[in-house]
Design an enzyme around this catalytic site. Structure first.
Site, PDB file in Angstrom:
ATOM      1  N   HIS A 134       0.814  -1.225   0.000  1.00  0.00           N
ATOM      2  CA  HIS A 134       0.000   0.000   0.000  1.00  0.00           C
ATOM      3  C   HIS A 134       0.846   1.275   0.000  1.00  0.00           C
ATOM      4  O   HIS A 134       0.291   2.374  -0.087  1.00  0.00           O
ATOM      5  CB  HIS A 134      -0.921   0.040   1.227  1.00  0.00           C
ATOM      6  CG  HIS A 134      -1.892  -1.102   1.308  1.00  0.00           C
ATOM      7  ND1 HIS A 134      -2.774  -1.411   0.292  1.00  0.00           N
ATOM      8  CD2 HIS A 134      -2.115  -2.028   2.287  1.00  0.00           C
ATOM      9  CE1 HIS A 134      -3.501  -2.464   0.649  1.00  0.00           C
ATOM     10  NE2 HIS A 134      -3.117  -2.867   1.847  1.00  0.00           N
ATOM     11  N   ASP A 171      -2.478 -10.949  -1.722  1.00  0.00           N
ATOM     12  CA  ASP A 171      -2.967 -10.442  -0.436  1.00  0.00           C
ATOM     13  C   ASP A 171      -4.460 -10.129  -0.616  1.00  0.00           C
ATOM     14  O   ASP A 171      -4.911  -9.852  -1.735  1.00  0.00           O
ATOM     15  CB  ASP A 171      -2.191  -9.166  -0.091  1.00  0.00           C
ATOM     16  CG  ASP A 171      -2.546  -8.582   1.266  1.00  0.00           C
ATOM     17  OD1 ASP A 171      -1.825  -8.872   2.231  1.00  0.00           O
ATOM     18  OD2 ASP A 171      -3.549  -7.842   1.361  1.00  0.00           O
ATOM     19  N   HIS A 173      -6.044  -7.567   0.091  1.00  0.00           N
ATOM     20  CA  HIS A 173      -6.312  -6.176  -0.271  1.00  0.00           C
ATOM     21  C   HIS A 173      -5.685  -5.815  -1.618  1.00  0.00           C
ATOM     22  O   HIS A 173      -4.634  -6.345  -1.976  1.00  0.00           O
ATOM     23  CB  HIS A 173      -5.746  -5.240   0.809  1.00  0.00           C
ATOM     24  CG  HIS A 173      -6.341  -5.457   2.175  1.00  0.00           C
ATOM     25  ND1 HIS A 173      -5.798  -6.351   3.082  1.00  0.00           N
ATOM     26  CD2 HIS A 173      -7.430  -4.916   2.760  1.00  0.00           C
ATOM     27  CE1 HIS A 173      -6.542  -6.342   4.191  1.00  0.00           C
ATOM     28  NE2 HIS A 173      -7.543  -5.485   4.021  1.00  0.00           N
ATOM     29  N   ASP A 251      -4.018 -12.809   4.774  1.00  0.00           N
ATOM     30  CA  ASP A 251      -5.296 -12.246   5.236  1.00  0.00           C
ATOM     31  C   ASP A 251      -6.476 -12.721   4.395  1.00  0.00           C
ATOM     32  O   ASP A 251      -7.601 -12.273   4.583  1.00  0.00           O
ATOM     33  CB  ASP A 251      -5.238 -10.709   5.336  1.00  0.00           C
ATOM     34  CG  ASP A 251      -4.631 -10.042   4.128  1.00  0.00           C
ATOM     35  OD1 ASP A 251      -4.375 -10.739   3.127  1.00  0.00           O
ATOM     36  OD2 ASP A 251      -4.428  -8.814   4.181  1.00  0.00           O
TER      37      ASP A 251
END
Ligand SMILES: [Zn+2]
Length: 315
Positions: A134, A171, A173, A251
């Site tokens: 990110h 991931d 996200h 995650d």
């Protein structure tokens, strides 16, 4: 497993972040990395001296992907607390935040670079941390301070070790950081499979994803693995990269508090094995980075998965 042979795995016990019960303020497991090492020791007899050591990344190196303004702003408690999404950190002394929080992340970022060189040399490598997908040029967010994935690509290019790269971001996200930094670079191919309904929902960056697989909440092992097996080989075939950088976030796990997907432990282990097998079959060096994973089972799951990967590579 022979006893003292070095493995292309990068780790330092200082990767584990822990101070003043920080783990109670953010849903991460401060001992996650140590649990992986413990598992590998128990099952394969791997000792810590078989790992490669990381080094703390300097601001000079970070300037390859970050603005000076952003790096300077990390001398400010508000910025650090903002990236970590923990306002309460502003109550702590700056020195403490830099030593106990930023230093382990600087080490893990250097670890990604060490793993990158090892992967070019050995065909594969794992940094037992990193994968901060990110972080952007001018800011960090979502607990990602430094864009280690993009920095690795820039560094390997400067060293003339690669021209092109593929980011395989699994991931939970969306990898908005690497998308914003390398999105317009035609030699960086981005494969991103993520829950489209959770943070960061930065849809204007979707145009930078070369192979976009947005997922819905609570997707099952069966659907997830089918998508991966169908699409990742096509993406590799199209991009033929010099290196694969794998953001192996756990995650996606069914009990993870943030991902909201429904992938089992076995599903995660199979996912990692699919990605590694494809890299090895296609003779593409692969660097695995751990990215997110906020459940206490994350460490043991990653440990078991890496155990399987090492056995697979050893065969
Ligand atoms: Zn994540």
């Amino acid at each position: 497993m022979t006893t003292d042979k070095k493995l292309p795995i990068v780790y330092d016990k200082a990767y584990n972040i822990g101070f003043f019960g920080i783990e109670k303020l953010h849903p991460f497991d401060t001992a996650k990395y140590g649990k992986i090492v413990k598992h590998l020791n128990k099952t394969l007899g791997i000792k810590t001296n078989q790992f490669h050591a990381p080094y703390a990344i300097s601001n000079e190196e970070l300037l390859k992907v970050h603005s000076e303004h952003y790096l300077n702003s990390l001398n400010n408690k508000e910025t650090i607390a903002g990236v970590a999404e923990m306002g309460i950190l502003t109550k702590l002394p700056l020195k403490m935040l830099q030593n106990k929080l930023l230093f382990p992340i600087r080490l893990a970022t250097g670890g990604t670079l060490v793993a990158g060189s090892l992967a070019v040399e050995h065909g594969w490598a794992i940094n037992l941390s990193g994968g901060y997908h990110h972080a952007k040029e001018n800011n960090g967010e979502g607990f990602c301070f430094f864009a280690d994935i993009n920095l690795l690509i820039e560094t390997l290019r400067e060293e003339n070790k690669i021209k092109s790269a593929m980011i395989v971001d699994l991931d939970a996200h969306q990898g908005n950081g690497h998308e914003s930094i390398h999105g317009e670079d035609s030699l960086v191919y981005i494969f991103d499979m993520y829950n489209q309904h959770i943070y960061p929902r930065e849809f204007q960056l979707k145009k930078y994803i070369d192979y976009d697989i947005p997922l819905n909440h609570k997707i099952s092992d069966e659907t997830y693995l089918k998508l991966l097996k169908e699409h990742l080989p096509k993406a590799i075939e199209t991009s033929k990269p010099d290196i694969m950088i794998y953001a192996a976030g756990t995650d996606i796990y069914e009990h993870d508090p943030l991902g909201n997907l429904k992938i089992s432990k076995q599903g995660i282990i199979e996912r990692d094995s699919i990605v590694f097998s494809l890299a090895l079959q296609n003779d593409i060096p692969i660097v695995m980075l751990l990215s997110g994973g906020y459940h206490k089972d994350s460490g043991p799951i990653i440990g078991e998965s890496i155990e399987k990967l090492i056995n697979m590579i050893d065969e």
